[in-house]
Scaffold this active site. Structure first.
Site: not given
Ligand code: PEP
Length: 249
Positions: A11-13, A91, A93, A163, A169, A208, A229-230
């Site tokens: 997930n590039w957000k 998600h 966010e 999640e 994040g 994470s 994500g990151g």
């Molecule tokens: C996400 O955006 O779904 C996510 C899990 O982000 P991160 O891996 O950065 O925690």
């Protein structure tokens, strides 16, 4: 468990660029194998470029509505027509920043399936909810909103991503045992309605995940891969995470 194919989704957000498309497409095309699904969720304007490079893609969200006067929204059919295969729905966010309710998320799930996109339903509890021991209650309600609206069968062509909000994040990953316990709760809950559906359902962990913790997380019996994500923005990390899913799931 062994019959479920592992999946790693990036997930590039609201990050990325044409330059990143070029770097990541090379990495994803190198990782590709018959025993792992890799899916990238970039911002909308980068979908076509990734698809042209042969990468399986999805949207980060879609409108719950059919085409019409909804300025700024994006129709799921358009995403499907571009060649994307998946969409995230719910998600954390989207839920926390844009106020998406369980009902809205269920509508988005329905619209995605209506046009032939596979929804990845994101569920998870906040830190406060975990402290109050409400994790299972919260996750069950998020899943029940979809089952109540669309019926159990709708889960057949979908993926669930657990999640925990406190892990997204933040660098605070759920331990393999914490994550496995919620994944097992989800699978057992669905198994009370259909054991076959529960056994075939892909359940991803997100929060994470990085190349250091992915292997132990993915080795858990009810964790079928990850939503990243990151670490999905760095070709080396994403490659290592994908490789650990191939080895352990
Ligand atoms: C996400 O955006 O779904 C996510 C899990 O982000 P991160 O891996 O950065 O925690």
């Amino acid at each position: 468990m062994a019959t479920r194919k592992p999946m790693v989704a990036g997930n590039w957000k609201m990050n990325g660029s044409l330059e990143l498309v070029n770097q990541l497409s090379v990495a994803v095309n190198n990782i590709k194998s018959a025993d792992l699904d890799v899916v990238v969720f970039p911002p909308y304007p980068l979908l076509s470029s990734l698809i042209e490079q042969g990468v399986t893609t999805g949207a980060q969200t879609v409108s719950e509505n059919e085409p019409g006067a909804f300025t700024g929204e994006v129709d799921a059919q358009l995403i499907k027509d571009l060649g994307a295969k998946y969409t995230l729905v719910g998600h954390s966010e989207r839920r926390s920043i844009y106020g998406e309710s369980n009902n809205t998320v269920a509508n988005k799930f329905a619209r995605a399936q209506q046009v032939g996109l596979t929804p990845i339903l994101c569920v998870g509890e906040s830190e406060q909810q975990r402290e109050k021991e409400q994790t299972e209650l919260v996750v069950a309600a998020q899943i029940d909103a979809v089952i109540d609206k669309l019926g159990l069968a709708a889960l057949k062509d979908s993926v669930i991503a657990y999640e925990p909000v406190w892990a997204i994040g933040t660098g605070k990953t759920a331990s393999p045992e914490q994550a496995q316990s919620v994944h097992k709760f989800i699978r057992d809950k669905i198994a009370t309605l259909s054991s076959d559906l529960a056994q075939g359902l892909t359940i991803l962990y997100g929060g994470s995940v990085n190349e250091k913790n992915s292997e132990l997380l993915f080795a858990q019996p009810d964790i079928d891969g990850g939503l990243i994500g990151g670490a999905s923005l760095k070709a080396d990390s994403f490659t290592a995470i994908c490789n650990s899913a191939k080895r352990t799931v």
